[in-house]
Enzyme design. Structure first.
Site, PDB file in Angstrom:
ATOM      1  N   ASP A  35       3.402  -6.603   3.912  1.00 43.06           N
ATOM      2  CA  ASP A  35       2.878  -5.545   4.781  1.00 43.06           C
ATOM      3  C   ASP A  35       2.623  -6.015   6.209  1.00 43.06           C
ATOM      4  OD1 ASP A  35       1.840  -3.075   5.538  1.00 43.06           O
ATOM      5  OD2 ASP A  35      -0.185  -3.572   4.878  1.00 43.06           O
ATOM      6  N   HIS A  45       3.034   2.539  12.800  1.00 37.66           N
ATOM      7  CA  HIS A  45       2.016   3.508  13.247  1.00 37.66           C
ATOM      8  C   HIS A  45       2.473   4.309  14.471  1.00 37.66           C
ATOM      9  CE1 HIS A  45      -1.430   0.913  11.330  1.00 37.66           C
ATOM     10  NE2 HIS A  45      -0.391   1.069  10.548  1.00 37.66           N
ATOM     11  N   ASP A  94       6.136   1.130   6.998  1.00 38.07           N
ATOM     12  CA  ASP A  94       4.812   0.571   6.688  1.00 38.07           C
ATOM     13  C   ASP A  94       4.153   1.509   5.684  1.00 38.07           C
ATOM     14  OD1 ASP A  94       2.268  -0.407   6.673  1.00 38.07           O
ATOM     15  OD2 ASP A  94       1.809   0.076   8.764  1.00 38.07           O
ATOM     16  N   GLU A 147      -5.157   2.206   2.697  1.00 35.70           N
ATOM     17  CA  GLU A 147      -5.097   0.949   3.456  1.00 35.70           C
ATOM     18  C   GLU A 147      -5.263   1.207   4.945  1.00 35.70           C
ATOM     19  OE1 GLU A 147      -3.428  -2.562   5.557  1.00 35.70           O
ATOM     20  OE2 GLU A 147      -2.840  -0.451   5.716  1.00 35.70           O
ATOM     21  N   ASP A 191      -0.154   4.455   1.104  1.00 34.70           N
ATOM     22  CA  ASP A 191      -0.362   5.449   2.160  1.00 34.70           C
ATOM     23  C   ASP A 191       0.376   5.072   3.430  1.00 34.70           C
ATOM     24  OD1 ASP A 191      -2.229   3.257   2.380  1.00 34.70           O
ATOM     25  OD2 ASP A 191      -3.361   4.407   3.860  1.00 34.70           O
ATOM     26  N   HIS A 251       0.834  -1.204   0.000  1.00 32.58           N
ATOM     27  CA  HIS A 251       0.000   0.000   0.000  1.00 32.58           C
ATOM     28  C   HIS A 251       0.869   1.255   0.000  1.00 32.58           C
ATOM     29  CE1 HIS A 251       0.311   0.931   4.395  1.00 32.58           C
ATOM     30  NE2 HIS A 251       0.331  -0.383   4.550  1.00 32.58           N
TER      31      HIS A 251
END
Ligand SMILES: [Zn+2]
Length: 379
Positions: free
Chosen positions: A169, A350, A111, A145, A82, A80
């Site tokens: 991922d 994150h 990520d 995502e 984003d 992904h």
């Protein structure tokens, strides 16, 4: 097996560490928080084309890049574009320990830029080694995502020919294969009470805050069992100190690897809300939206076997991984393309402590190269 010519590098050994690192850093430098994937999309489309792919972009920005193979078969490789949250201007810092971090004020974006970098390095190697045998590869790079798998949910897989695939991922140790992922449900619960002046006529009010508090206090939350978790993450409501609040909105989620347990958990949460509302003369709207569906790939299924063989060929141990979260793989599986998810080396994704070891990034890329170039396995 054909013996390897003396001195010849096995394909995975050809991964160029410095080039992979430079590619990764180049991708990190392009801002791509969820909802703002235009720039990274342009960069990727250009790279994919330079490296021999035909590319298409759908109406929400998902990119599908197809590299024709030198043998039969088609696989999907999913990433992904984003990055989580809203961080921009990310500055990676290279540690003496071979680990890339930030200064702690932003995420790193490994990520999923580590997954994207692995794809581009694979493409460079395939271009440099036209004698390698590999299937047609459909590289799917999604948008959104991190906001509930928006891109893969929307993607028309009717355009894809892949029989199975690999999602680059996940976190987790190198050599892990995520074969089992939960179903995730988002909850939005709105309590309706009755507004009244708290100083003048409190008897006329029904406090939605009090009802919500009773509901939350009486519902099972946290880790419910080995398969199931639940959370109320936000509470919004009320207008002023002296007004009995008539509306409170809760946002939460529940996940489970077992559909029956998830159904039971959702029923328990709904009942807690309804009881609290009934007991106080309030009403409640309980909305549960499935964000993604569980999948479970058997050890003898093709994507698992191919990933496992590739991992073993690198001298790594295969560790089956049951994840607590979802990836685009949940939607590919739900739409009929069986996929496993593989680690890219990312750690603490994150979070502002997100980091990645260059050695792991190389291993992840080598795993991908080995998957693509290994001898064909029987269906
Ligand atoms: Zn991700």
């Amino acid at each position: 097996m054909t013996p390897t010519a003396p001195g010849a590098l096995r394909p995975a050994g050809a991964v160029d560490r410095d080039r992979l690192l430079a590619t990764f850093l180049g991708l990190v430098a392009v801002d791509s928080p969820t909802g703002h994937e235009e720039s990274i999309g342009r960069v990727l489309e250009e790279r994919y084309r330079e490296l021999g792919c035909t590319t298409t972009k759908d109406d929400i920005g998902n990119i599908v890049a197809v590299l024709p193979g030198t043998r039969a078969g088609t696989i999907l490789v999913s990433t992904h574009m984003d990055t989580a949250g809203t961080d921009r201007g990310i500055v990676p810092i290279m540690g003496d320990d071979g680990i890339i971090r930030t200064d702690g004020s932003t995420i790193l974006g490994a990520d999923d830029k580590s997954g994207l970098a692995a794809c581009l390095e694979l493409l460079r190697l395939l271009k440099e080694n036209p004698d390698w045998s590999f299937p047609t590869i459909e590289f799917v790079s999604t948008v959104g995502e991190e906001r509930g798998l928006v891109g893969s949910r929307h993607l028309d897989v009717g355009r894809l020919a892949a029989t199975h695939g690999f999602v680059l991922d996940t976190a987790g140790v190198m050599g892990s294969v995520t074969y089992w992922s939960p179903t995730s449900v988002y909850l939005t619960v709105t309590f309706h009470g009755r507004k009244a002046h708290a100083g003048v006529e409190p008897e006329k009010g029904v406090s939605a805050v009090r009802v919500a508090a009773q509901a939350i206090a009486s519902m099972p939350l946290g880790r419910i069992d080995e398969e199931t978790v639940a959370n109320i993450g936000t509470v919004h409501g009320g207008e002023a100190r002296n007004i009995i609040p008539d509306t409170v909105v809760l946002e939460g989620m529940a996940r489970s690897h077992d559909q029956d347990k998830l159904d039971g958990q959702l029923a328990a949460m709904r009942t807690a809300c309804e009881h609290a509302a009934d007991a106080n003369g309030a009403t409640v709207d309980f909305v549960a939206e499935e964000i993604y569906q569980t999948y479970r790939i058997a050890e003898d299924a093709l994507p698992y076997r191919e990933a496992a063989a590739a991992i073993r060929s690198l001298g790594l141990e295969v560790s089956p991984r049951k994840s607590g979260g979802g990836t685009d793989g949940n939607y590919f599986n739900a739409k009929g393309i069986p996929c496993v998810a593989l680690p890219t080396g990312m750690v603490d994704e994150h979070a502002t402590s997100e980091h990645i070891a260059i050695d792991d990034m190389v291993l992840a890329c080598q795993t991908l190269v080995a998957i693509v170039t290994q001898p064909v396995q029987e269906e």
